[in-house]
Design a protein around this motif. Structure first.
Motif, PDB file in Angstrom:
ATOM      1  N   VAL A  38      -5.811  66.550  19.502  1.00  0.00           N
ATOM      2  CA  VAL A  38      -4.497  66.280  20.083  1.00  0.00           C
ATOM      3  C   VAL A  38      -4.316  67.086  21.363  1.00  0.00           C
ATOM      4  CG1 VAL A  38      -2.006  66.360  19.690  1.00  0.00           C
ATOM      5  CG2 VAL A  38      -3.531  65.667  17.839  1.00  0.00           C
ATOM      6  N   GLY A  39      -4.788  68.311  21.362  1.00  0.00           N
ATOM      7  CA  GLY A  39      -4.736  69.133  22.572  1.00  0.00           C
ATOM      8  C   GLY A  39      -5.504  68.506  23.719  1.00  0.00           C
ATOM      9  N   ALA A  40      -6.634  67.889  23.405  1.00  0.00           N
ATOM     10  CA  ALA A  40      -7.412  67.198  24.440  1.00  0.00           C
ATOM     11  C   ALA A  40      -6.616  66.027  25.009  1.00  0.00           C
ATOM     12  CB  ALA A  40      -8.742  66.709  23.874  1.00  0.00           C
ATOM     13  N   TRP A  41      -5.875  65.324  24.157  1.00  0.00           N
ATOM     14  CA  TRP A  41      -5.040  64.223  24.659  1.00  0.00           C
ATOM     15  C   TRP A  41      -3.997  64.761  25.623  1.00  0.00           C
ATOM     16  CZ3 TRP A  41      -3.780  62.319  19.065  1.00  0.00           C
ATOM     17  CH2 TRP A  41      -4.935  61.786  18.486  1.00  0.00           C
ATOM     18  N   VAL A  42      -3.389  65.887  25.251  1.00  0.00           N
ATOM     19  CA  VAL A  42      -2.355  66.480  26.108  1.00  0.00           C
ATOM     20  C   VAL A  42      -2.957  66.942  27.425  1.00  0.00           C
ATOM     21  CG1 VAL A  42      -0.718  68.392  26.328  1.00  0.00           C
ATOM     22  CG2 VAL A  42      -0.903  67.157  24.152  1.00  0.00           C
ATOM     23  N   ALA A  43      -4.085  67.631  27.353  1.00  0.00           N
ATOM     24  CA  ALA A  43      -4.681  68.230  28.551  1.00  0.00           C
ATOM     25  C   ALA A  43      -5.309  67.205  29.484  1.00  0.00           C
ATOM     26  CB  ALA A  43      -5.734  69.261  28.139  1.00  0.00           C
ATOM     27  N   LEU A  44      -5.825  66.111  28.940  1.00  0.00           N
ATOM     28  CA  LEU A  44      -6.608  65.187  29.763  1.00  0.00           C
ATOM     29  C   LEU A  44      -5.944  63.843  30.032  1.00  0.00           C
ATOM     30  CD1 LEU A  44     -10.075  65.923  28.113  1.00  0.00           C
ATOM     31  CD2 LEU A  44      -9.151  66.889  30.223  1.00  0.00           C
ATOM     32  N   SER A  45      -4.804  63.601  29.434  1.00  0.00           N
ATOM     33  CA  SER A  45      -4.111  62.325  29.664  1.00  0.00           C
ATOM     34  C   SER A  45      -3.472  62.292  31.047  1.00  0.00           C
ATOM     35  CB  SER A  45      -3.018  62.123  28.615  1.00  0.00           C
ATOM     36  OG  SER A  45      -3.578  61.973  27.346  1.00  0.00           O
ATOM     37  N   PRO A  46      -3.287  61.097  31.588  1.00  0.00           N
ATOM     38  CA  PRO A  46      -2.572  60.982  32.871  1.00  0.00           C
ATOM     39  C   PRO A  46      -1.158  61.537  32.749  1.00  0.00           C
ATOM     40  CG  PRO A  46      -3.605  58.890  32.277  1.00  0.00           C
ATOM     41  CD  PRO A  46      -3.735  59.798  31.088  1.00  0.00           C
ATOM     42  N   PRO A  47      -0.574  61.966  33.854  1.00  0.00           N
ATOM     43  CA  PRO A  47       0.783  62.519  33.815  1.00  0.00           C
ATOM     44  C   PRO A  47       1.761  61.572  33.114  1.00  0.00           C
ATOM     45  CG  PRO A  47      -0.162  62.797  35.992  1.00  0.00           C
ATOM     46  CD  PRO A  47      -1.127  61.949  35.202  1.00  0.00           C
ATOM     47  N   GLY A  48       2.597  62.142  32.287  1.00  0.00           N
ATOM     48  CA  GLY A  48       3.606  61.356  31.574  1.00  0.00           C
ATOM     49  C   GLY A  48       3.163  60.869  30.214  1.00  0.00           C
ATOM     50  N   VAL A  49       1.870  60.696  29.991  1.00  0.00           N
ATOM     51  CA  VAL A  49       1.375  60.182  28.708  1.00  0.00           C
ATOM     52  C   VAL A  49       1.562  61.225  27.609  1.00  0.00           C
ATOM     53  CG1 VAL A  49      -0.681  59.398  27.457  1.00  0.00           C
ATOM     54  CG2 VAL A  49      -0.238  58.585  29.769  1.00  0.00           C
ATOM     55  N   ALA A  50       1.334  62.489  27.915  1.00  0.00           N
ATOM     56  CA  ALA A  50       1.421  63.549  26.913  1.00  0.00           C
ATOM     57  C   ALA A  50       2.828  63.732  26.366  1.00  0.00           C
ATOM     58  CB  ALA A  50       0.912  64.865  27.496  1.00  0.00           C
ATOM     59  N   THR A  51       3.818  63.371  27.152  1.00  0.00           N
ATOM     60  CA  THR A  51       5.203  63.549  26.708  1.00  0.00           C
ATOM     61  C   THR A  51       5.885  62.241  26.332  1.00  0.00           C
ATOM     62  OG1 THR A  51       5.932  63.500  29.012  1.00  0.00           O
ATOM     63  CG2 THR A  51       5.536  65.670  28.036  1.00  0.00           C
ATOM     64  N   ALA A  52       5.176  61.127  26.469  1.00  0.00           N
ATOM     65  CA  ALA A  52       5.752  59.816  26.149  1.00  0.00           C
ATOM     66  C   ALA A  52       5.875  59.645  24.638  1.00  0.00           C
ATOM     67  CB  ALA A  52       4.881  58.706  26.740  1.00  0.00           C
ATOM     68  N   LEU A  53       7.034  59.208  24.195  1.00  0.00           N
ATOM     69  CA  LEU A  53       7.272  58.987  22.771  1.00  0.00           C
ATOM     70  C   LEU A  53       6.691  57.643  22.355  1.00  0.00           C
ATOM     71  CD1 LEU A  53      10.977  60.176  22.526  1.00  0.00           C
ATOM     72  CD2 LEU A  53       8.897  61.504  22.146  1.00  0.00           C
TER      73      LEU A  53
END
Length: 105
Positions: A38-53
């Motif tokens: 999950v941390g990898a998703w947060v760190a490597l996702s495009p901007p906005g994806v990590a916080t998108a519900l």
């Protein structure tokens, strides 16, 4: 990169809901391993994806990571998890720096 690309090409809400549903039954080693994913998703996702519900529970990768870390509690952090959390902190700081009106602590 493999986990981030898998997350971006799949249905995010389904994955987040599944992780949230299964997390209470995971051992501490499994929690650590999945928190790295999950941390990898947060760190490597495009901007906005990590916080998108997304999903039925209305989770974001950042919220799910927080839940997993709360479940992990004060257990010893593995080197992998420590490294991933450093990347997450760096990524979130970059996003804070780009957002007008948000001050870093």
């Amino acid at each position: 990169m493999r986990h981030a690309s898998k997350f971006s090409c799949c249905i995010a809400g389904t994955i987040l809901d599944r992780y949230s549903r299964w997390a209470p039954s995971w051992s501490s080693a499994e929690l650590s391993r999945h928190a790295c994913h999950v941390g990898a998703w947060v760190a490597l996702s495009p901007p906005g994806v990590a916080t998108a519900l997304a999903g039925a529970e209305g989770l974001s990768p950042v919220v799910l990571l927080e839940r997993l870390l709360q479940m992990h509690g004060s257990l010893r952090t593995t080197p992998w998890l420590h490294g991933v959390l450093c990347l997450v902190a760096q990524r979130l700081q970059e996003q804070i720096d780009l957002e007008p009106g948000i001050e870093s602590a």
